[in-house]
Design an enzyme around this catalytic site. Structure first.
Site, short mmCIF file in Angstrom:
data_model
loop_
_atom_site.label_atom_id
_atom_site.label_comp_id
_atom_site.label_asym_id
_atom_site.label_seq_id
_atom_site.Cartn_x
_atom_site.Cartn_y
_atom_site.Cartn_z
N SER A 186 0.86 -1.18 0.00
CA SER A 186 0.00 0.00 0.00
C SER A 186 0.90 1.23 0.00
O SER A 186 2.07 1.15 0.41
CB SER A 186 -0.89 0.00 1.25
OG SER A 186 -1.53 1.25 1.44
N TYR A 227 -1.91 -0.66 10.59
CA TYR A 227 -1.92 -1.00 9.16
C TYR A 227 -0.66 -0.47 8.49
O TYR A 227 0.01 -1.18 7.73
CB TYR A 227 -3.17 -0.43 8.51
CG TYR A 227 -3.34 -0.72 7.05
CD1 TYR A 227 -3.83 -1.96 6.62
CD2 TYR A 227 -3.05 0.24 6.09
CE1 TYR A 227 -4.01 -2.22 5.27
CE2 TYR A 227 -3.22 -0.01 4.73
CZ TYR A 227 -3.70 -1.24 4.33
OH TYR A 227 -3.87 -1.51 2.99
#
Length: 262
Positions: free
Chosen positions: A144, A157
């Site tokens: 990501s 995350y």
């Protein structure tokens, strides 16, 4: 070998393969001639996705939780029994929890690491023996932009995705002389269930209408839009092909220029 069948004879296993980026990647690799196994925790979702993907070629299903090493071993054994040795691994399974850091508890922290980072570890360890034996392999980890920069309210995350990129780089160096490449793709905000949940969360906490919340996320992309799963799938497919044989240990942003602009 023509580009339309450039992955013929290869077996690709894709975690989180029943929807979003995983589904789009499964479709793209199958279109390129690969035999594809999609892995996930929800057997019903796998069945639906498999039925839809079957028009493109050989599709296998493997139920299992990437955070559990015994489940990964069982799923990979099932996949190999059905479609042969694994040549391509796409680690796509992931989850996101949004919390201010001060309210992030240890259980949520461990869950984010277990799915987003340790799951990648388990699957890479399960796939690499076949690749080493055959002298060829492609591993693509779906990280990501959160693995390249920081985002507020998703600290666990971010930490996990930064870890995925570090793991990618380390294993790429260890396997570089074995015909194996290990890379990561780093999508920005993408039209997936995780983003749909983020939109709902923003709307609930701020009172913004859903379309306004979506626009706030899209603002991070200099192109002013959300990334589409098919765009990420095309990047993954390129990394799996012969033209990317010298691309190794890289973290490729698919973000419209967000990381550059940041």
């Amino acid at each position: 070998m023509s580009e339309t069948r450039s992955l013929a004879g290869r077996h690709a296993l894709i975690t989180g393969g029943s929807r979003g980026i995983g589904y789009a990647t499964a479709q793209r690799l199958a279109q390129l001639g690969a035999r594809v196994t999609i892995m996930g925790r929800d057997a019903a979702s796998l069945e639906r996705a498999g039925a839809s993907l079957s028009r493109y070629g050989d599709i296998g299903l493997a139920a299992g939780d990437v955070a559990r090493p015994e489940a990964v071993q069982q799923a990979f054994a099932q996949a190999k029994a059905a479609l042969g040795a694994i040549d391509i691994l796409v680690n796509n399974a992931g989850q996101a929890v949004s919390q201010p850091f001060a309210r992030l508890d240890a259980a949520a922290w461990q869950q984010m690491l277990a799915v987003n980072l340790t799951g990648v570890f388990h699957c890479m360890q399960a796939a690499l023996p076949d690749m080493r034996e055959n002298g060829w392999g492609r591993i693509v980890n779906v990280a990501s932009t959160a693995g390249l920069i920081g985002y507020p309210y998703v600290s666990a995350y971010c930490a996990a995705k930064h870890g995925v990129i570090g793991l990618t780089r380390a294993v790429a160096l260890e396997t570089a002389r074995q015909g194996i490449t290990v890379n990561a793709v780093c999508p920005g905000y993408t039209e997936t269930d995780i983003v749909h949940e983020a939109v709902a969360n923003i709307s609930r906490k701020t009172g913004l209408a859903p379309e306004q919340a979506r626009a706030k996320l899209a603002e991070r992309n200099p192109q002013g839009r959300l990334i589409q799963p098919e765009e990420v799938a095309d990047a993954v497919a390129w990394l799996c092909g012969s033209g990317a044989a010298s691309i190794n240990g890289q973290a490729l942003p698919v973000d419209g220029g967000e990381v550059m602009a940041g």
